[in-house]
Design a protein around this motif. Sequence first.
Motif, short mmCIF file in Angstrom:
data_model
loop_
_atom_site.label_atom_id
_atom_site.label_comp_id
_atom_site.label_asym_id
_atom_site.label_seq_id
_atom_site.Cartn_x
_atom_site.Cartn_y
_atom_site.Cartn_z
N ALA A 183 29.03 40.27 42.58
CA ALA A 183 29.66 39.12 43.23
C ALA A 183 30.90 39.53 44.02
CB ALA A 183 30.04 38.07 42.18
N ALA A 184 31.62 40.54 43.46
CA ALA A 184 32.88 40.96 44.09
C ALA A 184 32.62 41.54 45.48
CB ALA A 184 33.58 41.97 43.21
N GLN A 185 31.49 42.30 45.62
CA GLN A 185 31.20 42.91 46.92
C GLN A 185 30.80 41.90 47.98
OE1 GLN A 185 29.39 45.11 43.85
NE2 GLN A 185 27.89 45.47 45.46
N LEU A 186 30.51 40.70 47.54
CA LEU A 186 30.03 39.72 48.50
C LEU A 186 31.07 39.40 49.56
CD1 LEU A 186 28.00 37.18 46.38
CD2 LEU A 186 27.16 38.60 48.24
N GLY A 187 32.34 39.61 49.19
CA GLY A 187 33.40 39.37 50.16
C GLY A 187 33.62 37.89 50.41
N SER A 188 34.19 37.59 51.58
CA SER A 188 34.52 36.20 51.82
C SER A 188 34.31 35.87 53.30
CB SER A 188 35.96 35.92 51.40
OG SER A 188 36.78 36.97 51.84
N LYS A 232 35.78 32.70 49.18
CA LYS A 232 34.94 33.71 48.53
C LYS A 232 33.48 33.27 48.62
CE LYS A 232 37.13 34.16 44.59
NZ LYS A 232 37.35 34.47 43.19
N LEU A 233 32.64 34.20 49.07
CA LEU A 233 31.22 33.87 49.21
C LEU A 233 30.59 33.53 47.85
CD1 LEU A 233 29.54 33.65 51.71
CD2 LEU A 233 28.70 35.97 51.34
N SER A 234 31.05 34.23 46.80
CA SER A 234 30.47 33.98 45.48
C SER A 234 30.74 32.54 45.03
CB SER A 234 31.00 34.98 44.45
OG SER A 234 32.38 34.84 44.29
N SER A 235 31.94 32.03 45.37
CA SER A 235 32.24 30.63 45.00
C SER A 235 31.35 29.67 45.77
CB SER A 235 33.70 30.29 45.31
OG SER A 235 34.54 31.04 44.50
N LEU A 236 31.13 29.99 47.05
CA LEU A 236 30.29 29.12 47.86
C LEU A 236 28.86 29.09 47.34
CD1 LEU A 236 31.59 29.90 51.46
CD2 LEU A 236 31.88 27.79 50.16
N ILE A 237 28.36 30.28 46.96
CA ILE A 237 27.00 30.35 46.43
C ILE A 237 26.90 29.55 45.14
CG2 ILE A 237 25.28 31.90 45.39
CD1 ILE A 237 26.15 34.01 47.43
#
Lengths: 292, 236
Positions: free
Chosen positions: A123-128, A137-142
């Motif tokens: 998730a961390a590598q997903l960036g923003s 953060k992309l992980s939050s959006l997903i």
Amino acid sequence: METLINGLSLGGIYALIALGYTMVYGIAKMLNFAHGDIIMAGAYAILLVVGMTGNLLLSVVALIAAIAFCVLLGVTTERLAYRPLRGASPLAVLITAIGVSYLLQSIAQLFFTSEGQPVSTGAAQLGSVTFLGANLKLSSLITLGLCVMIMTALTLFVDKTRVGRAMLAVSEDRGAASLMGINTNLIITLTFAIGSALAAFASLFYLMQFPVVSPTLGSMPGIKAFTAAVIGGIGSIPGAMVGGVLLGVIECVCQSIPALSPYTIAIEFGLLIIILLVRPVGLLGKKRREKV
Amino acid sequence: MALLTVENLQVSYGLIRAIKGVSFEVNEGEIVALIGANGAGKTTIMHALSNLIGKDAGTVHFADTDITHTPAHKLVPMGLAQVPEGRRIFQELTVAENLRLGAYTRKDKAEFNEMLEKMFERFPILKERRKQVAGTLSGGEQQMLAMSRALMSHPKLLLLDEPSMGLSPLYVNTIFDMIRQINEEGTTVLLVEQNAKKALSIADRAYVLEIGKIAKTGTGEELLSDDAIRRAYLGD
Ligand SMILES: Nc1ncnc2c1ncn2[C@@H]1O[C@H](COP(=O)(O)OP(=O)(O)OP(=O)(O)O)[C@@H](O)[C@H]1O
Ligand SMILES: [Mg+2]
């Protein structure tokens, strides 16, 4: 804006867990205190599959494994621990649920020790992404997007399908439901299965934000989600969603304000007390008619 | 031919035996009434027949099948439906959803629609209110919904527990007309009633229950003209 999105995605996680509490309460008429530990079990399943690889594809595989494992665990505890107590006093069932909770934590400790173990879901590598000047953060959006999708699907399932209607019937009057030809035991098992599957999603989303697994991982999100379910009105599906999101947003807002952040948990539970004082059945809860 | 045969039924609540060995039968095509004072055990018998509560002893046969221990939900597809005391419609669901739940065990869609039309024809008010939450219906309308809901499963035998309870005289007549009509269309009926006069007047046969035991039995007419019954249950 960032705080809001983070709050909404955390709220989505709480809502997923709160749905497990609220559906089991509404349909089986019991507080499943071991629900938080199902999340912990799901987290260990994810740890075993993904480990430290940070591989996103593996995370998807891990999610499927966690769903299978959580559903199996949830259905098994219902079958072995709760079903024999059907018709027993609510207090006996509650104490059993607390016992199941400690049992699951002890088993986890036995296999994995009590040390926290880091996990990397990728998730961390997903960036923003930058949107309207905000850094999201992309992980939050997903997480947020998937939570919305899952909850929409659940709502449609309960409101529009034959089995969903049977769940509502069992929740309102178990005896009358069985006179309709509904196998109420099967519906209760299904409810545990759905709650556990939602918990497995919550496991992955939670690890994307807090990437350490330990035997007590489920306690805090479990308690928070339970609070959310009560705030929204326990037994109410939209209530659990509203309560979860509300709590998540409040938590993130409090933590983004330095003066408030040490008091976050106090504020959350304070909110619970205030809401219960003003509306004892919760925001969207219904007053149960007393049976004649 | 006996559709329902109950032999030596015994039921307890804790240490208190509410039903102390009751035997009776309902033949195919009949309306059989079970009358008795408050607390005689009528509802207990109805609950025990559908296995909502357990039995201490006795057997129940439905046609040729032993259903003594058949779980409630399996009795419905066999053709045994019950409208329980107090109606117990799903108050938070709509009228249409209640009717759909009545047909839970029937999967044929065309048959469902046909049945639904029939119910709506019989009670146009249900059609008018079909999208309304059932808890907002009047008591009489709720009773009609409860009976229609039970009929949606195409029962061979319909158990009715005090269908006229709490209704105005006008509705009581409607309900009894409906019971007679249902019976004429081929459904056998076991009717529990406080309103002994009405019940006996439409029943082929009846049983009188007194504190957990059958005290008397006969045809509806016989019991209607029985002096002891008139004094005890008809207020003459
Ligand atoms: N859940 C229960 N627990 C204990 N006793 C019960 C319970 N339900 C009924 N009883 C007792 O069993 C006896 C029979 O009750 P039941 O409800 O079958 O009577 P009934 O003939 O249906 O009466 P009514 O005409 O008032 O509906 C009564 O003495 C009642 O107090
Ligand atoms: Mg009764």
